[in-house]
Enzyme design. Structure first.
Site, PDB file in Angstrom:
ATOM      1  N   CYS A  85       4.767  -0.641 -12.367  1.00 53.10           N
ATOM      2  CA  CYS A  85       5.222   0.526 -13.118  1.00 53.10           C
ATOM      3  C   CYS A  85       6.390   0.107 -14.012  1.00 53.10           C
ATOM      4  CB  CYS A  85       5.629   1.640 -12.159  1.00 53.10           C
ATOM      5  SG  CYS A  85       6.909   1.116 -11.010  1.00 53.10           S
TER       6      CYS A  85
ATOM      7  N   ALA B 228       0.759  -1.249   0.000  1.00 53.66           N
ATOM      8  CA  ALA B 228       0.000   0.000   0.000  1.00 53.66           C
ATOM      9  C   ALA B 228       0.789   1.299   0.000  1.00 53.66           C
ATOM     10  CB  ALA B 228      -0.940   0.002   1.199  1.00 53.66           C
ATOM     11  N   ALA B 229       1.963   1.310   0.654  1.00 49.98           N
ATOM     12  CA  ALA B 229       2.638   2.592   0.882  1.00 49.98           C
ATOM     13  C   ALA B 229       3.298   3.143  -0.388  1.00 49.98           C
ATOM     14  CB  ALA B 229       3.691   2.412   1.979  1.00 49.98           C
ATOM     15  N   PRO B 230       3.326   4.457  -0.603  1.00 48.13           N
ATOM     16  CA  PRO B 230       2.845   5.517   0.302  1.00 48.13           C
ATOM     17  C   PRO B 230       1.345   5.778   0.238  1.00 48.13           C
ATOM     18  CG  PRO B 230       3.827   6.497  -1.639  1.00 48.13           C
ATOM     19  CD  PRO B 230       3.990   5.001  -1.785  1.00 48.13           C
ATOM     20  N   GLY B 231       0.574   4.941  -0.438  1.00 50.85           N
ATOM     21  CA  GLY B 231      -0.866   5.017  -0.245  1.00 50.85           C
ATOM     22  C   GLY B 231      -1.729   5.455  -1.409  1.00 50.85           C
ATOM     23  N   GLY B 232      -1.113   5.854  -2.511  1.00 51.51           N
ATOM     24  CA  GLY B 232      -1.883   6.391  -3.644  1.00 51.51           C
ATOM     25  C   GLY B 232      -3.129   5.578  -4.001  1.00 51.51           C
TER      26      GLY B 232
ATOM     27  N   ASP C 272       1.844  -2.938   4.374  1.00 54.20           N
ATOM     28  CA  ASP C 272       3.124  -2.702   3.708  1.00 54.20           C
ATOM     29  C   ASP C 272       4.215  -3.140   4.672  1.00 54.20           C
ATOM     30  OD1 ASP C 272       3.952  -0.921   1.029  1.00 54.20           O
ATOM     31  OD2 ASP C 272       5.562  -1.076   2.513  1.00 54.20           O
TER      32      ASP C 272
ATOM     33  N   ASP D  85       0.360  -4.419  -5.885  1.00 50.57           N
ATOM     34  CA  ASP D  85       1.122  -3.391  -6.618  1.00 50.57           C
ATOM     35  C   ASP D  85       2.573  -3.517  -6.133  1.00 50.57           C
ATOM     36  OD1 ASP D  85       1.451  -1.080  -8.268  1.00 50.57           O
ATOM     37  OD2 ASP D  85       1.243   0.236  -6.540  1.00 50.57           O
TER      38      ASP D  85
HETATM   39  N1  SAM Z   1       0.575   0.955  -4.006  1.00 49.26           N
HETATM   40  C1  SAM Z   1       1.462   2.031  -3.628  1.00 49.26           C
HETATM   41  C2  SAM Z   1       0.849   3.327  -4.092  1.00 49.26           C
HETATM   42  O1  SAM Z   1      -0.038   3.329  -4.965  1.00 49.26           O
HETATM   43  O2  SAM Z   1       1.228   4.384  -3.552  1.00 49.26           O
HETATM   44  C3  SAM Z   1       2.860   1.837  -4.185  1.00 49.26           C
HETATM   45  C4  SAM Z   1       3.459   0.495  -3.824  1.00 49.26           C
HETATM   46  S1  SAM Z   1       5.145   0.294  -4.296  1.00 49.26           S
HETATM   47  C5  SAM Z   1       5.061   0.008  -5.999  1.00 49.26           C
HETATM   48  C6  SAM Z   1       5.488  -1.324  -3.644  1.00 49.26           C
HETATM   49  C7  SAM Z   1       5.391  -1.429  -2.141  1.00 49.26           C
HETATM   50  O3  SAM Z   1       5.517  -2.807  -1.764  1.00 49.26           O
HETATM   51  C8  SAM Z   1       6.478  -0.680  -1.373  1.00 49.26           C
HETATM   52  O4  SAM Z   1       5.890   0.289  -0.548  1.00 49.26           O
HETATM   53  C9  SAM Z   1       7.152  -1.759  -0.543  1.00 49.26           C
HETATM   54  O5  SAM Z   1       7.513  -1.329   0.756  1.00 49.26           O
HETATM   55  C10 SAM Z   1       6.082  -2.826  -0.469  1.00 49.26           C
HETATM   56  N2  SAM Z   1       6.564  -4.187  -0.179  1.00 49.26           N
HETATM   57  C11 SAM Z   1       7.686  -4.787  -0.599  1.00 49.26           C
HETATM   58  N3  SAM Z   1       7.772  -6.036  -0.109  1.00 49.26           N
HETATM   59  C12 SAM Z   1       6.671  -6.229   0.667  1.00 49.26           C
HETATM   60  C13 SAM Z   1       6.191  -7.312   1.440  1.00 49.26           C
HETATM   61  N4  SAM Z   1       6.862  -8.453   1.523  1.00 49.26           N
HETATM   62  N5  SAM Z   1       5.022  -7.153   2.087  1.00 49.26           N
HETATM   63  C14 SAM Z   1       4.337  -5.982   2.011  1.00 49.26           C
HETATM   64  N6  SAM Z   1       4.735  -4.933   1.283  1.00 49.26           N
HETATM   65  C15 SAM Z   1       5.890  -5.050   0.619  1.00 49.26           C
END
Ligand code: SAM
Length: 371
Positions: free
Chosen positions: A318, A198-202, A221, A268
């Site tokens: 992405c 989820a992070a940063p949450g968009g 996250d 994501d």
């Molecule tokens: N969905 C977010 C948004 O729209 O703002 C962007 C997500 S970013 C592409 C991928 C995220 O996956 C990162 O924040 C990362 O910390 C998280 N991540 C990586 N490995 C993870 C895990 N094993 N469990 C949960 N989150 C994980």
């Protein structure tokens, strides 16, 4: 290397070459998309309010997408960046911000030569030494460790500064690309929505807004730092839902009460991020793509367990490789998911948006239904 600026592994290049004209793609990766967009927080205000502020600020906002919450401003450029004797070298991240119109801040400064406070200076990108911006130096001698070091006057491109608007401070907007907005729209959030990355949450914030209080979001996250950024954004937007730090690869074991309960799941995951633009340079090995693929499949497996029968998963990245997109969808189909076609401005899902074809950041959107 395909191009001095882009050093991609052989398999990555093959996969990109099968889908795109490579010189065109590399050119497009170096430039921002046609426009930068922000999503209006419809729980807090109206698009009209934001459009009005954008106009008052001197921007010419556009609403070219079929989503009322999305407002955009064209990116101007490219402009010729003057080259002076005094130069500073900025790291990749800072150079990419300056390229879009930002000032240069100390943490991004790597080297300085011939700089005098108050005098003109050119900002170069590390490695390629490409001029990305020109402006006035704010220091002399030993560079400071914090604060602004160059105030830019001319930058290669000029993008809207959404973060400087009152609408931003008021929690009325969340800067987000059109494909990211289209992804959550295609999911049609309802009932219980679990966001596994989820992070940063968009996307979680967007899902929460689309639910309009008629459902529930639970966001997971693994990154403490990114979750704290997400909590800060949540306060700004005035949202309220559960955000949990966890390794989503084990949600079925650690949160057994969620198994079979979700109406929607968002996956994501981390990816090679080849679609993120603009880039001054990039290095990705085949191994990075393969490792990402192995990681991505683990989230898909758990998403399947969390979903109700008939529930939908959004799988988005992405990046532009087939391994991290089409091959993950094939894997999902093999485990009992069914591909669902939903409309997006670039065609029906599964859809890959590309900087060279669509003038948008590279993005992949798939909607999969648990049979
Ligand atoms: N969905 C977010 C948004 O729209 O703002 C962007 C997500 S970013 C592409 C991928 C995220 O996956 C990162 O924040 C990362 O910390 C998280 N991540 C990586 N490995 C993870 C895990 N094993 N469990 C949960 N989150 C994980």
């Amino acid at each position: 290397p395909a191009d001095g600026r882009f050093s991609y592994g052989k398999r990555i290049l093959e996969e990109l070459g099968e889908q795109f004209d490579l010189p065109e793609l590399f050119e497009a990766l170096r430039t921002p998309g046609k426009r930068l967009c922000a999503r209006v927080n419809l729980l807090r205000g109206s698009p009209e309010e934001v459009l009005e502020e954008l106009e008052r600020t001197g921007y010419e906002p556009e609403t070219p997408y079929p989503y009322e919450e999305l407002v955009c401003v064209r990116v101007e450029g490219p402009f010729e960046v003057p080259l002076t004797d005094a130069v500073v070298v900025a790291d990749k991240r800072a150079a990419e911000s300056v390229l879009m119109g930002a000032d240069l801040y100390a943490p991004g400064l790597l080297e300085a030569k011939g700089v005098k406070a108050g005098e003109p200076v050119t900002v170069l990108a590390e490695k390629t030494l490409e001029p990305v911006g020109f402006g006035r130096a704010l220091f002399e001698g030993e560079p400071p460790r914090r604060g602004k070091v160059v105030e830019t006057v001319v930058t290669k491109f000029k993008a809207p500064k959404f973060r400087e608007l009152k609408s931003f401070e008021k929690g009325l907007i969340y800067p987000q690309s059109a494909p990211a907005v289209a992804a959550v729209r295609a999911l049609e959030p309802e009932g219980l929505v679990v966001d596994m990355n989820a992070a940063p949450g968009g996307k979680a914030f967007h899902a929460y807004e689309l639910l309009r209080g008629k459902g529930k979001v639970i966001a997971f996250d693994i990154s403490k730092k990114r979750i704290s950024k997400m909590m800060e954004e949540m306060r700004r937007l005035g949202h309220s839902f559960e955000v949990v730090r966890a390794d989503s690869r084990y949600l079925d074991l650690d949160f057994p009460h969620l198994v079979g309960k979700a109406d929607r799941v968002i996956v994501d995951p981390p990816c090679t991020a080849i679609g993120v633009i603009p880039k001054v340079w990039d290095v990705k090995k085949d191994e990075d793509m393969i490792n990402a693929f192995e990681y991505q499949k683990q989230f898909v497996k758990v998403a399947y367990k969390l979903l109700k029968k008939g529930g939908l998963m959004l799988y988005s990245t992405c990046t532009l490789t087939k391994t991290e997109n089409e091959r993950v969808v094939e894997f999902a189909e093999e485990m009992g998911f069914e591909v669902v076609e939903k409309d997006t401005p670039w065609g029906k899902t599964p859809v890959k948006v590309s900087p060279s074809v669509h003038g948008e950041p590279g993005f992949f959107i798939a909607i999969l239904k648990k049979k």
